[in-house]
Design an enzyme around this catalytic site. Structure first.
Site, PDB file in Angstrom:
ATOM      1  N   HIS A 154      32.325  21.938  28.059  1.00  0.00           N
ATOM      2  CA  HIS A 154      31.105  21.481  28.458  1.00  0.00           C
ATOM      3  C   HIS A 154      31.601  23.196  29.383  1.00  0.00           C
ATOM      4  CE1 HIS A 154      34.049  18.438  30.806  1.00  0.00           C
ATOM      5  NE2 HIS A 154      33.560  19.475  32.105  1.00  0.00           N
TER       6      HIS A 154
ATOM      7  N   ASP B 289      34.883  17.779  22.879  1.00  0.00           N
ATOM      8  CA  ASP B 289      34.551  18.552  23.471  1.00  0.00           C
ATOM      9  C   ASP B 289      36.027  19.450  24.350  1.00  0.00           C
ATOM     10  OD1 ASP B 289      33.365  19.613  26.820  1.00  0.00           O
ATOM     11  OD2 ASP B 289      34.604  17.368  27.636  1.00  0.00           O
TER      12      ASP B 289
ATOM     13  N   GLY C 226      36.487  20.531  38.460  1.00  0.00           N
ATOM     14  CA  GLY C 226      36.727  21.894  38.269  1.00  0.00           C
ATOM     15  C   GLY C 226      38.134  21.637  37.500  1.00  0.00           C
ATOM     16  N   ASN C 227      38.334  20.404  37.677  1.00  0.00           N
ATOM     17  CA  ASN C 227      39.841  19.895  36.766  1.00  0.00           C
ATOM     18  C   ASN C 227      39.510  20.212  34.910  1.00  0.00           C
ATOM     19  OD1 ASN C 227      40.821  18.158  39.725  1.00  0.00           O
ATOM     20  ND2 ASN C 227      42.550  18.964  38.128  1.00  0.00           N
ATOM     21  N   SER C 228      38.601  20.509  34.865  1.00  0.00           N
ATOM     22  CA  SER C 228      38.184  19.805  33.375  1.00  0.00           C
ATOM     23  C   SER C 228      38.421  21.402  32.635  1.00  0.00           C
ATOM     24  CB  SER C 228      36.432  20.375  33.587  1.00  0.00           C
ATOM     25  OG  SER C 228      35.676  19.117  33.310  1.00  0.00           O
TER      26      SER C 228
ATOM     27  N   LEU D 101      37.718   8.043   6.274  1.00  0.00           N
ATOM     28  CA  LEU D 101      38.399   6.879   5.424  1.00  0.00           C
ATOM     29  C   LEU D 101      37.387   6.657   4.675  1.00  0.00           C
ATOM     30  CD1 LEU D 101      41.100   5.085   4.761  1.00  0.00           C
ATOM     31  CD2 LEU D 101      41.115   3.924   6.688  1.00  0.00           C
ATOM     32  N   GLY D 102      36.181   5.886   4.775  1.00  0.00           N
ATOM     33  CA  GLY D 102      35.267   5.364   4.181  1.00  0.00           C
ATOM     34  C   GLY D 102      35.059   4.729   4.675  1.00  0.00           C
ATOM     35  N   VAL D 103      35.270   4.021   5.403  1.00  0.00           N
ATOM     36  CA  VAL D 103      35.220   2.404   6.230  1.00  0.00           C
ATOM     37  C   VAL D 103      34.292   2.060   7.461  1.00  0.00           C
ATOM     38  CG1 VAL D 103      37.329   1.142   4.864  1.00  0.00           C
ATOM     39  CG2 VAL D 103      37.440   2.081   7.300  1.00  0.00           C
TER      40      VAL D 103
END
Length: 475
Positions: free
Chosen positions: A120, A150, A224-226, A282-284
């Site tokens: 972002h 992200d 701004g810390n992103s 995993l298919g669950v």
């Protein structure tokens, strides 16, 4: 009332736009309950300062080794502003362009100039500038942007020497209470270091991501810390700061970082030449064990995920996992909900083996499952255009696990999804929208596109739209 979740969106300039951006983000918070997996608390080799000399200890050595690899990022986006329709009627008010600048942070993880940040921070940017700790500046290009985690990976241009880096520590040996430092560029003031502890691990259902499992910290992080670094006392990168809970838009001591295991997964994909992160499954499908469920099953405490559905011939089915099994851990890491399971499995490469710990008939056992790519094709270009009946003008294709997952839906869902709708078509006029999932026609489940080729007036159609099921008759 719980404060809203804010991604640490970049500050927009001029400052009035920054205020508007923070308010808009605050309005987007979710009220879903947030949970963390049961924590592993500190063991005997972690001690608090025992004397005055210990209290005078400094974080400076850690900062000295880590800070040079943390960078400031400026991402410039050109936005098109539509003029007032009233003035357009008289030939005036032509569309204009506005330049918006986002401020964020990043971390150099490869000495040739590979930088990891939040997606972002650089989303839709036409120009990206990266400023190093020593004030050197570089232009950067996006190598890979993964919206779901992200995480974005950048490449600095014109790097002629080896740059300082942070080691990505994906061993997941952190414990609640461990000291951490957050390093980034809050409010665009320049590189700033704050300290705190790990407040929780494996935090899921935060509203940040449906497949995320986050490190929570009380170290002060702000807009701004992103994309900045969360580092441990060894000076290693253990997470990328990405979001906060806040009513004001500033730090309230509840911040979240993407764990290093996912960061490394995205970086390795980018460096390996991939254009997208391929997440295995995993298919669950299941439900977290509540206190009521635990009592009904005779469990000592609520733990794990009760399997409610197993995908035929999927990885879990091949490994012998059954409905009503309770999955308690993946690779030794406890899971208590679907998001935690998705994260643990998604940290693997396709065809790798994951160790699944489960409870069956009250006994614990471990099975090995080779996780795989989701079956099916996610390409929307394969859509078929309906040319007759009441749905004329709709471009549709049958849902499969890969497609559903790429659209942020349930891989177990079935139906026919609308990929596009031609403007002015009959399908457009009756109110259908792109992204609608047609699940039934006249009470019968729809699983293939040919079921919709001749829908007539008076037919009953049921669709799913943004999590809601709607039934109506075609007029």
């Amino acid at each position: 009332m719980r404060p809203p979740m804010l991604k640490l969106r970049d500050l927009m300039k001029p400052s009035t736009l920054a205020v508007a951006a923070v308010l808009a983000l605050a309005a987007c918070g979710r009220s879903d309950p947030s949970r963390a997996q049961d924590e592993v608390f500190a063991d005997a080799n972690r001690v608090v300062p025992s004397d005055a000399q210990g209290m005078k200890s400094s974080f400076a050595p850690v900062v000295r080794s880590a800070a040079p690899a943390v960078v400031n990022i400026s991402a410039r986006t050109v936005q098109r502003i539509q003029a007032d329709p009233f003035f357009q009627m008289f030939g005036g008010g032509m569309p204009q362009q506005r330049v918006a600048e986002s401020i964020g942070s990043g971390v150099i993880v490869r000495s040739e100039g590979i930088v990891v940040t939040n997606n972002h921070v650089i989303e839709n940017a036409q120009q990206i500038r990266v400023t190093l700790n020593d004030r050197r500046e570089y232009s950067a290009t996006v190598v890979l942007a993964d919206e779901r985690s992200d995480i974005a990976v950048l490449k600095l241009e014109g790097v002629g020497e080896r740059l300082p880096t942070l080691n990505i520590d994906d061993r997941e040996q952190q414990q609640v209470g461990d000291l951490v430092l957050a390093i980034g560029n809050p409010f665009g003031v320049g590189q700033t270091v704050t300290n705190g502890i790990i407040s929780a691990l494996n935090r899921t259902e935060t509203g940040i991501s449906d497949s995320g499992s986050f490190i929570q910290t009380d170290a002060a992080i702000n807009p701004g810390n992103s994309g900045g670094a969360l580092v441990d006392m060894d000076g290693d990168l253990i997470g990328i700061n990405t979001a906060i809970f806040s009513r004001s838009g500033s730090s309230s001591g509840v911040g979240f970082a993407i764990p290093a295991s996912m960061v490394k997964r995205v970086v390795d994909s980018a460096v390996g030449g991939a254009t997208a992160v391929v997440r295995p499954w995993l298919g669950v499908k299941g439900q977290g064990v509540s206190a009521d469920i635990a009592r009904s099953l005779g469990l000592e405490r609520p733990q794990g995920l009760v399997v409610s559905d197993v995908y035929a011939n999927g990885p879990a089915a091949k490994a012998g996992i059954r409905e009503c099994d309770i999955i308690t851990a993946v690779d030794g890491q406890e899971v208590n909900d679907q998001g935690g399971l998705n994260f643990r499995v998604g940290a693997h490469d396709p065809n790798e083996t994951a160790e699944i710990t489960l409870l069956r008939d009250g006994r614990s056992q471990t099975v090995r499952a080779r996780v795989e790519r989701l079956p099916g094709n996610a390409d929307l270009e394969r859509a078929t255009t309906i040319s007759s009946g009441a749905l004329t003008g709709a471009q549709v294709l049958g849902l499969n696990p890969a497609l559903a997952d790429s659209l942020g839906g349930d891989p177990f869902a079935s139906g026919v999804i609308i990929a596009r709708i031609q403007r002015g078509s009959y399908a457009n006029r009756i109110g259908l929208q792109t992204g609608d999932l047609i699940v039934s026609l006249n009470g019968r489940a729809v699983t293939a596109t040919n079921a919709l080729t001749n829908v007539q007036r008076g037919d009953e159609v049921t669709i799913e739209r943004r999590g809601q099921r709607i039934t109506g008759r075609v007029r």
